[in-house]
Design a protein around this motif. Structure first.
Motif, PDB file in Angstrom:
ATOM      1  N   THR A 270       2.088  14.133 -10.163  1.00  0.00           N
ATOM      2  CA  THR A 270       2.094  15.125  -9.197  1.00  0.00           C
ATOM      3  C   THR A 270       2.848  16.387  -9.729  1.00  0.00           C
ATOM      4  N   THR A 271       3.920  16.054 -10.290  1.00  0.00           N
ATOM      5  CA  THR A 271       4.753  17.296 -10.676  1.00  0.00           C
ATOM      6  C   THR A 271       4.056  18.044 -12.013  1.00  0.00           C
ATOM      7  N   ALA A 272       3.467  16.986 -12.637  1.00  0.00           N
ATOM      8  CA  ALA A 272       2.982  17.509 -14.079  1.00  0.00           C
ATOM      9  C   ALA A 272       1.547  18.269 -13.695  1.00  0.00           C
ATOM     10  N   HIS A 273       1.026  18.090 -12.465  1.00  0.00           N
ATOM     11  CA  HIS A 273      -0.162  18.966 -12.256  1.00  0.00           C
ATOM     12  C   HIS A 273       0.450  20.320 -11.189  1.00  0.00           C
ATOM     13  N   GLY A 274       1.639  20.420 -11.095  1.00  0.00           N
ATOM     14  CA  GLY A 274       2.051  21.650 -10.320  1.00  0.00           C
ATOM     15  C   GLY A 274       2.164  21.425  -8.993  1.00  0.00           C
ATOM     16  N   MET A 275       2.419  20.306  -8.494  1.00  0.00           N
ATOM     17  CA  MET A 275       2.293  20.089  -7.154  1.00  0.00           C
ATOM     18  C   MET A 275       3.514  19.057  -6.573  1.00  0.00           C
ATOM     19  N   ALA A 276       3.721  18.923  -5.305  1.00  0.00           N
ATOM     20  CA  ALA A 276       4.811  17.950  -4.979  1.00  0.00           C
ATOM     21  C   ALA A 276       4.253  16.841  -4.330  1.00  0.00           C
ATOM     22  N   ALA A 277       4.708  15.722  -4.246  1.00  0.00           N
ATOM     23  CA  ALA A 277       4.420  14.463  -3.529  1.00  0.00           C
ATOM     24  C   ALA A 277       5.476  13.988  -2.640  1.00  0.00           C
ATOM     25  N   SER A 278       5.209  13.733  -1.406  1.00  0.00           N
ATOM     26  CA  SER A 278       5.773  13.465  -0.085  1.00  0.00           C
ATOM     27  C   SER A 278       5.537  11.988   0.289  1.00  0.00           C
ATOM     28  N   PHE A 279       6.572  11.014   0.125  1.00  0.00           N
ATOM     29  CA  PHE A 279       6.382   9.871   0.496  1.00  0.00           C
ATOM     30  C   PHE A 279       6.991   9.535   1.982  1.00  0.00           C
ATOM     31  N   SER A 280       7.637  10.773   2.656  1.00  0.00           N
ATOM     32  CA  SER A 280       8.170  10.609   3.912  1.00  0.00           C
ATOM     33  C   SER A 280       7.466   9.840   4.865  1.00  0.00           C
ATOM     34  N   PRO A 281       8.184   9.232   5.876  1.00  0.00           N
ATOM     35  CA  PRO A 281       7.328   8.662   6.933  1.00  0.00           C
ATOM     36  C   PRO A 281       6.740   9.642   7.748  1.00  0.00           C
ATOM     37  N   LYS A 282       7.376  11.028   7.661  1.00  0.00           N
ATOM     38  CA  LYS A 282       6.683  12.088   8.499  1.00  0.00           C
ATOM     39  C   LYS A 282       6.951  13.480   7.815  1.00  0.00           C
ATOM     40  N   VAL A 283       5.796  13.791   7.061  1.00  0.00           N
ATOM     41  CA  VAL A 283       5.900  15.028   6.392  1.00  0.00           C
ATOM     42  C   VAL A 283       5.908  16.216   7.184  1.00  0.00           C
ATOM     43  N   GLU A 284       5.264  16.125   8.090  1.00  0.00           N
ATOM     44  CA  GLU A 284       4.855  17.342   9.086  1.00  0.00           C
ATOM     45  C   GLU A 284       5.287  16.282  10.710  1.00  0.00           C
ATOM     46  N   ALA A 285       5.903  17.091  11.281  1.00  0.00           N
ATOM     47  CA  ALA A 285       6.084  16.573  12.719  1.00  0.00           C
ATOM     48  C   ALA A 285       4.852  16.311  13.685  1.00  0.00           C
ATOM     49  N   ASP A 286       3.858  17.260  13.594  1.00  0.00           N
ATOM     50  CA  ASP A 286       2.841  17.254  14.253  1.00  0.00           C
ATOM     51  C   ASP A 286       1.687  16.522  13.612  1.00  0.00           C
ATOM     52  N   SER A 287       1.937  15.684  12.452  1.00  0.00           N
ATOM     53  CA  SER A 287       0.831  15.070  11.772  1.00  0.00           C
ATOM     54  C   SER A 287       1.204  13.424  11.848  1.00  0.00           C
ATOM     55  N   VAL A 288       0.015  12.890  11.161  1.00  0.00           N
ATOM     56  CA  VAL A 288       0.216  11.392  10.898  1.00  0.00           C
ATOM     57  C   VAL A 288       1.365  11.363   9.576  1.00  0.00           C
ATOM     58  N   GLY A 289       1.891  10.166   9.833  1.00  0.00           N
ATOM     59  CA  GLY A 289       2.934   9.882   8.750  1.00  0.00           C
ATOM     60  C   GLY A 289       2.658   9.285   7.708  1.00  0.00           C
TER      61      GLY A 289
ATOM     62  N   GLU B  63       1.068  -1.204   0.221  1.00  0.00           N
ATOM     63  CA  GLU B  63       0.122  -0.149   0.044  1.00  0.00           C
ATOM     64  C   GLU B  63       0.924   1.281   0.064  1.00  0.00           C
ATOM     65  N   ILE B  64       0.724   1.970  -0.807  1.00  0.00           N
ATOM     66  CA  ILE B  64       1.550   3.359  -0.923  1.00  0.00           C
ATOM     67  C   ILE B  64       0.624   4.592  -0.616  1.00  0.00           C
ATOM     68  N   GLU B  65       1.289   5.428   0.495  1.00  0.00           N
ATOM     69  CA  GLU B  65       0.742   6.409   0.856  1.00  0.00           C
ATOM     70  C   GLU B  65       1.527   7.673   0.629  1.00  0.00           C
ATOM     71  N   TRP B  66       1.120   8.841   0.346  1.00  0.00           N
ATOM     72  CA  TRP B  66       1.585  10.055   0.007  1.00  0.00           C
ATOM     73  C   TRP B  66       0.828  11.243   0.280  1.00  0.00           C
ATOM     74  N   ALA B  67       1.674  12.413   0.444  1.00  0.00           N
ATOM     75  CA  ALA B  67       0.899  13.494   0.802  1.00  0.00           C
ATOM     76  C   ALA B  67       1.257  14.495  -0.309  1.00  0.00           C
ATOM     77  N   VAL B  68       0.382  15.265  -0.566  1.00  0.00           N
ATOM     78  CA  VAL B  68       0.508  16.087  -1.835  1.00  0.00           C
ATOM     79  C   VAL B  68       0.453  17.702  -1.402  1.00  0.00           C
ATOM     80  N   SER B  69       1.462  18.617  -1.992  1.00  0.00           N
ATOM     81  CA  SER B  69       1.585  19.868  -1.479  1.00  0.00           C
ATOM     82  C   SER B  69       1.415  20.941  -2.725  1.00  0.00           C
ATOM     83  N   ASP B  70       0.891  21.792  -2.479  1.00  0.00           N
ATOM     84  CA  ASP B  70       0.762  22.936  -3.505  1.00  0.00           C
ATOM     85  C   ASP B  70       1.732  24.200  -3.001  1.00  0.00           C
TER      86      ASP B  70
END
Length: 481
Positions: free
Chosen positions: A250-269, A163-170
């Motif tokens: 994600t890049t083609a849509h002008g955004m960025a994808a993060s697969f990091s275990p912890k994208v933000e310190a105070d959020s679910v990874g 299962e692949i989880e990722w977070a999308v940033s604009d």
């Protein structure tokens, strides 16, 4: 399945010194024909990829008219890439390090596909060989096939899927700004990025990936995609292909994808859960799933239980491969569905090992194990090799599972957990590395060169981020995997 001493490249079985003149000629001829078809379809370059010990997908690329030469003779690369850290600084191990030496990357022609999300490009995972034609000891794809072969010698195969989880940033720069604002699992998040998700699903299908489901996840801007199970080598290759397709779209849509275990310190990874099921061919019934139809817990057969128990027993050591970054331990905390305790349970999303039966009526095919304490900083081939080795050892020992856990282990007192044999998993990368180095089964399965290099890279990252705050760890890791 291949014998233990062999691996495959482009559909051909090879022994320890496999790349002789005849083999090279066959590979070159096949690649030349493929290159003609690819060029006719507008492909101009092929990315040959491998995943390093730090979990980053690295690449050498060739123009499509050089594919024939690359298939026959390989593309040069330095062995030192195996000791790169996540910030591209370099450490040394006893077996790898320094500027000297050369390896050859050979595209796996069976897995070469045009990338719909990168027009004009194709992707091929690479096997890594020394110049004398022997398989490099740190080639994780070869290690995984060896472990598949060891199980096959005992009559077993495994189906696997990530299962692949990722977070999308604009957001701009390195900061993370969630690209959708809707609630967790909400249809609002689909609506907000419907065009992006539509194009992603189309690209995955065009690339040959069978998507089972895609949905918004818990954290802000987070999504998850599940794909169909396949043999472990295929599952690991697919995990890399899915991740790179997501990144490109994600890049083609002008955004960025993060697969990091912890994208933000105070959020679910982000996790990268692995699903596994053990199978045996039966003359009367065909392929039979050992995770169903038996007298064991929740219908497991004895072999299915032993396989699961072997993995559960070695989870602390497995984390050095499957939760391999400092950031992983910001994610691996109780009561966040990350599986922070070494226990198992039926559909228990707080257990490190979740047993999934599937719906009544399809359990014979659907029953499987989900290993929840893992994330996408892992090299998927190395991780599956280690998981298969742990399961194989459980089969050898006829290991039994402890009693299942039906609640969040964090809600039990320490005394209750101790009485039930429920232990917390390592809370730091250093603890996981110590367990890994002490594990003889994994050392034998992966080999001294891999074991030493994994430890060197992990200790390098520990030193790199020593004293960093959770916010600094998240920032350092956010865009690397």
């Amino acid at each position: 399945m291949e014998p233990t001493s062999q691996t495959t490249l482009g559909g051909q079985d090879f022994g320890a010194r496999a790349l002789d003149g005849r083999v090279r000629a066959r590979l070159g001829a096949r690649a030349a024909e493929m290159a003609r078809r690819l060029a006719g379809d507008g492909i101009v370059a092929v990315a040959l990829t491998w995943v390093d010990v730090s979990g980053i997908t690295r690449t050498k690329t060739v123009p499509v008219d050089r594919l024939e030469h690359a298939a026959a003779w390989g593309v040069g690369m330095s062995p030192v890439f195996d000791v790169f850290l996540l910030d591209d600084s370099i450490v040394s191990g006893r077996h790898i390090g320094g500027p000297a030496g050369d390896l050859r990357l050979h595209p796996d022609l069976d897995r070469l596909v045009p990338m719909a999300a990168l027009p004009g490009w194709a992707h091929a995972p690479a096997l890594r060989y020394a110049q004398d034609g022997t398989v490099h000891p740190l080639d994780a794809r070869a290690l995984l096939r060896r472990e598949m072969g060891r199980l096959a010698e005992r009559g077993w195969t495994v189906k696997a899927a990530f299962e692949i989880e990722w977070a999308v940033s604009d957001g701009e720069g390195d900061e993370f700004s969630p690209a959708c604002k809707g609630p967790a699992y909400g249809m609002t998040r689909v609506t907000e990025l419907a065009g992006y998700l539509r194009d992603l699903l189309k690209a995955l299908k065009a690339t040959g990936v069978t998507v089972v489901q895609l949905h918004p996840e818990y954290a802000a801007g987070q999504y998850e995609v599940s794909v169909a199970a396949e043999d472990p080598a295929g599952a690991a290759d697919t995990a890399v292909l899915v991740r790179e397709t997501i990144r490109a779209m994600t890049t083609a849509h002008g955004m960025a994808a993060s697969f990091s275990p912890k994208v933000e310190a105070d959020s679910v990874g982000n996790g990268a859960h692995v699903h596994l099921s053990l199978w045996r061919e039966n003359a009367e019934d065909g392929a039979v799933n050992a995770m169903a139809g038996g007298p064991g817990p929740y219908g497991m057969t004895g072999a299915g239980e032993s396989f699961a128990a072997g993995i559960l027993h070695r989870l602390p050591a497995l984390l050095a491969v499957g939760a391999p970054s400092v950031a992983s331990y910001l994610r691996l905390i109780p009561s966040h569905w990350a599986g922070a305790f070494a226990c198992w349970g039926l559909e228990n999303r707080e257990a490190a090992l979740r047993f999934v039966t599937g719906a009544e009526g399809e359990r014979a095919t659907a029953a499987n194990l989900e290993v929840k304490c893992l994330d996408a900083a892992a090299n998927p081939h190395l991780l599956l090799a280690a998981l298969l080795a742990a399961g194989r050892d459980g089969l050898s020992d006829d290991r039994r599972l402890p009693q299942p856990v039906e609640v969040d282990p964090a809600g039990l007192s320490e005394e209750e957990r101790a009485a039930r044999g429920i232990a917390p998993l390592p809370s730091s990368l250093a603890e996981a590395v110590a367990a890994f180095e002490a594990d003889g089964v994994l050392r034998e399965a992966l080999g001294e060169a891999v074991t030493d290099t994994v430890s060197a890279v992990r200790r390098g990252e520990i030193a790199l981020l020593d004293g960093a705050t959770p916010q600094q760890v998240a920032a350092a890791t956010r865009w690397r995997h």
